[in-house]
Design a protein around this motif. Structure first.
Motif, PDB file in Angstrom:
ATOM      1  N   ASP A  91      -8.386   1.400   7.003  1.00 51.68           N
ATOM      2  CA  ASP A  91      -7.592   0.728   5.992  1.00 51.68           C
ATOM      3  C   ASP A  91      -6.905  -0.488   6.600  1.00 51.68           C
ATOM      4  N   ALA A  92      -6.113  -1.199   5.805  1.00 48.70           N
ATOM      5  CA  ALA A  92      -5.477  -2.418   6.306  1.00 48.70           C
ATOM      6  C   ALA A  92      -4.529  -2.123   7.457  1.00 48.70           C
ATOM      7  N   ALA A  93      -3.834  -0.968   7.405  1.00 50.32           N
ATOM      8  CA  ALA A  93      -2.928  -0.612   8.498  1.00 50.32           C
ATOM      9  C   ALA A  93      -3.693  -0.369   9.794  1.00 50.32           C
ATOM     10  N   GLY A  94      -4.877   0.217   9.687  1.00 53.97           N
ATOM     11  CA  GLY A  94      -5.688   0.430  10.888  1.00 53.97           C
ATOM     12  C   GLY A  94      -6.167  -0.866  11.504  1.00 53.97           C
ATOM     13  N   ILE A  95      -6.573  -1.816  10.663  1.00 53.65           N
ATOM     14  CA  ILE A  95      -6.982  -3.119  11.191  1.00 53.65           C
ATOM     15  C   ILE A  95      -5.795  -3.856  11.792  1.00 53.65           C
ATOM     16  N   ALA A  96      -4.636  -3.746  11.144  1.00 48.47           N
ATOM     17  CA  ALA A  96      -3.435  -4.380  11.692  1.00 48.47           C
ATOM     18  C   ALA A  96      -3.084  -3.796  13.064  1.00 48.47           C
ATOM     19  N   GLU A  97      -3.263  -2.505  13.231  1.00 51.65           N
ATOM     20  CA  GLU A  97      -2.988  -1.890  14.529  1.00 51.65           C
ATOM     21  C   GLU A  97      -3.958  -2.401  15.601  1.00 51.65           C
ATOM     22  N   LEU A  98      -5.220  -2.587  15.235  1.00 49.51           N
ATOM     23  CA  LEU A  98      -6.184  -3.155  16.184  1.00 49.51           C
ATOM     24  C   LEU A  98      -5.787  -4.575  16.587  1.00 49.51           C
ATOM     25  N   VAL A  99      -5.390  -5.384  15.603  1.00 48.79           N
ATOM     26  CA  VAL A  99      -4.975  -6.757  15.892  1.00 48.79           C
ATOM     27  C   VAL A  99      -3.751  -6.757  16.811  1.00 48.79           C
ATOM     28  N   ARG A 100      -2.797  -5.895  16.527  1.00 49.66           N
ATOM     29  CA  ARG A 100      -1.574  -5.841  17.336  1.00 49.66           C
ATOM     30  C   ARG A 100      -1.878  -5.442  18.780  1.00 49.66           C
ATOM     31  N   ILE A 134       4.674  -2.874  12.292  1.00 50.29           N
ATOM     32  CA  ILE A 134       3.754  -3.032  11.164  1.00 50.29           C
ATOM     33  C   ILE A 134       4.385  -2.362   9.956  1.00 50.29           C
ATOM     34  N   ARG A 135       4.561  -3.104   8.869  1.00 54.14           N
ATOM     35  CA  ARG A 135       5.169  -2.556   7.656  1.00 54.14           C
ATOM     36  C   ARG A 135       4.282  -2.871   6.466  1.00 54.14           C
ATOM     37  N   ALA A 136       4.021  -1.848   5.666  1.00 54.14           N
ATOM     38  CA  ALA A 136       3.137  -1.994   4.512  1.00 54.14           C
ATOM     39  C   ALA A 136       3.901  -1.707   3.234  1.00 54.14           C
ATOM     40  N   VAL A 137       3.554  -2.434   2.172  1.00 50.65           N
ATOM     41  CA  VAL A 137       4.081  -2.198   0.834  1.00 50.65           C
ATOM     42  C   VAL A 137       2.968  -1.539   0.020  1.00 50.65           C
ATOM     43  N   PRO A 138       3.168  -0.303  -0.494  1.00 50.08           N
ATOM     44  CA  PRO A 138       2.115   0.348  -1.288  1.00 50.08           C
ATOM     45  C   PRO A 138       1.736  -0.486  -2.502  1.00 50.08           C
ATOM     46  N   GLU A 139       0.543  -0.170  -3.039  1.00 54.27           N
ATOM     47  CA  GLU A 139       0.016  -1.006  -4.107  1.00 54.27           C
ATOM     48  C   GLU A 139       0.496  -0.610  -5.501  1.00 54.27           C
ATOM     49  N   ASP A 140       1.087   0.592  -5.665  1.00 53.13           N
ATOM     50  CA  ASP A 140       1.477   0.990  -7.012  1.00 53.13           C
ATOM     51  C   ASP A 140       2.733   0.238  -7.448  1.00 53.13           C
ATOM     52  N   THR A 141       2.884   0.119  -8.758  1.00 54.47           N
ATOM     53  CA  THR A 141       3.941  -0.711  -9.334  1.00 54.47           C
ATOM     54  C   THR A 141       5.331  -0.189  -9.001  1.00 54.47           C
ATOM     55  N   GLU A 142       5.518   1.122  -9.042  1.00 53.54           N
ATOM     56  CA  GLU A 142       6.840   1.689  -8.778  1.00 53.54           C
ATOM     57  C   GLU A 142       7.280   1.428  -7.335  1.00 53.54           C
ATOM     58  N   ALA A 143       6.347   1.563  -6.383  1.00 60.43           N
ATOM     59  CA  ALA A 143       6.703   1.315  -4.990  1.00 60.43           C
ATOM     60  C   ALA A 143       7.041  -0.150  -4.761  1.00 60.43           C
ATOM     61  N   VAL A 144       6.329  -1.056  -5.415  1.00 58.85           N
ATOM     62  CA  VAL A 144       6.625  -2.486  -5.282  1.00 58.85           C
ATOM     63  C   VAL A 144       8.004  -2.796  -5.863  1.00 58.85           C
ATOM     64  N   ALA A 145       8.316  -2.214  -7.022  1.00 59.02           N
ATOM     65  CA  ALA A 145       9.630  -2.445  -7.635  1.00 59.02           C
ATOM     66  C   ALA A 145      10.748  -1.891  -6.759  1.00 59.02           C
ATOM     67  N   ALA A 146      10.522  -0.729  -6.145  1.00 61.68           N
ATOM     68  CA  ALA A 146      11.543  -0.154  -5.262  1.00 61.68           C
ATOM     69  C   ALA A 146      11.734  -1.004  -4.008  1.00 61.68           C
TER      70      ALA A 146
END
Length: 386
Positions: A91-100, A134-146
């Protein structure tokens, strides 16, 4: 009329093998979209800005994962890795960890990475992350609003100090309150275009694509003092040097700036940032220097211990597309001709061959010869001094 014979019945499935249910068609929009935007900020191991050479190497490192890379010099990158998720089986977090890990192991550079479904959320996640996190924002609407709810309105990308003050004057001091306001109210406060843009971004909507090899939207330079600086004259000399360097780089790339941002970092690692809109799009050194001096004077620094100063030319555009206000002052045309001659000299003899004399400081100038005492004759050419 004899009816057509029926086809033979299919043999029953072997025992122990369950029958496969009929698969219902899945709408493309029903599949959840994984966040695949990365906003990466690079810092050297000793918390200093990366050099231009290191920045180019880091861009080549990211090109191993995705070709959709938008460089944000001098120290940030926006990358779309949605097309690489299946190839790397991460996933994107895994690729970000490789880049880091690769940036730290191969180049000694620390990465702060934000992950989001669009560039806006990725930028804000990177700002909210601790250095090297590394910090990720989930894709669902409620998590983005929070995630956006209690953040100040000025934290939205593209909302400057003037826009934030206008929103706060009506009690819209947080992103959650801005998102709850009617669009018509925001358009009356900020104007039709800006109000609609702020309303969408307050709800986490940003359709801006990642544009590979896009022209730089900003250009920056930083000066770190050897010791915490208290002398305002030395800070002004540093700003003069930075403004002269920014102007030369913009003229070399055929760009002009509409705004200038000053960032002052103090001894306790806190920072102050101020932005000023220029009178017109320009890459003229004296105009940039005057704006930098005005920003520095407006801070009112008395006994502040300054560790570094940085200037950033914002809202860049192509020079041929910018309008220039004509003047009847011959000194203005003369200053532009001198600047063009200086650019040609730098291109031929090197960037450090010509620079403003004021950047040398009082100790860098050659002092005049001492005057003879009263009543003595001046020494002629070739005469020996006692």
């Amino acid at each position: 009329m004899t009816p057509a014979p029926r086809p033979p019945a299919l043999p029953p499935e072997p025992s122990g093998v369950p029958s496969r249910p009929s698969a219902a068609p899945v709408e493309p929009s029903a599949a959840p979209q994984q966040p695949g935007m990365l906003h990466i900020r690079f810092r050297a191991a000793d918390d200093t800005p990366v050099s231009a050479g290191d920045f180019e190497q880091l861009l080549r490192l990211l090109a191993r994962f995705t070709p959709v890379i938008e460089a944000l010099p001098p120290d940030a990158v926006l990358a779309d890795v949605r097309g690489a998720l299946r190839y790397f089986d991460r996933d994107a977090a895994g690729i970000a960890e490789l880049v880091r890990l690769r940036a730290l192991a191969w180049h000694g550079v620390r990465c702060t990475i934000g992950i989001g479904a669009n560039p806006l959320l990725a930028r804000m996640a990177a700002r909210a992350a601790a250095p090297g996190e590394i910090r990720a924002v989930p894709e669902d609407t409620e998590a983005v609003a929070a995630f956006l709810d209690r953040r100040p309105a000025s934290a939205l990308h593209g909302v400057g100090p003037a826009t934030a003050r206008a929103l706060c004057a009506y009690g819209l001091d947080s992103i959650g309150r801005v998102a709850a306001a009617p669009p018509a109210t925001l358009q009356r406060i900020l104007g039709a275009k800006t109000g609609r843009l702020v309303y969408e971004r307050a709800r986490g909507i940003d359709p801006t694509p990642v544009t590979p090899n896009a022209a730089a939207r900003s250009m920056g330079a930083e000066h770190r003092f050897a010791h915490d600086e208290l002398d305002p004259a030395r800070r002004r000399r540093a700003l003069l040097s930075l403004a002269d360097d920014l102007g030369a780089r913009m003229r070399a790339s055929g760009q002009v700036a509409r705004a200038l941002t000053l960032t002052v970092r103090y001894a306790d690692r806190s920072t102050t940032t101020r932005t000023r809109r220029l009178d017109g799009p320009t890459a003229h050194g004296p105009a940039l220097t005057g704006a930098a001096y005005a920003l520095h004077a407006a801070l009112g620094l008395q006994r502040a211990r300054v560790r570094s100063v940085a200037l950033r030319a914002e809202d860049l555009c192509r020079a041929e597309l910018a309008a220039r206000q004509l003047t009847f002052d011959p000194s203005d045309d003369k200053a532009h001709r001198i600047e063009a001659a200086v650019d040609r000299a730098k291109a031929r003899f090197g960037a450090g061959s010509v620079r403003p004399a004021a950047t040398l400081g009082p100790h860098g100038r050659t002092p005049p010869p001492p005057l003879p005492p009263p009543g003595t004759k001046p020494l002629g050419p070739g005469a020996a001094r006692p």
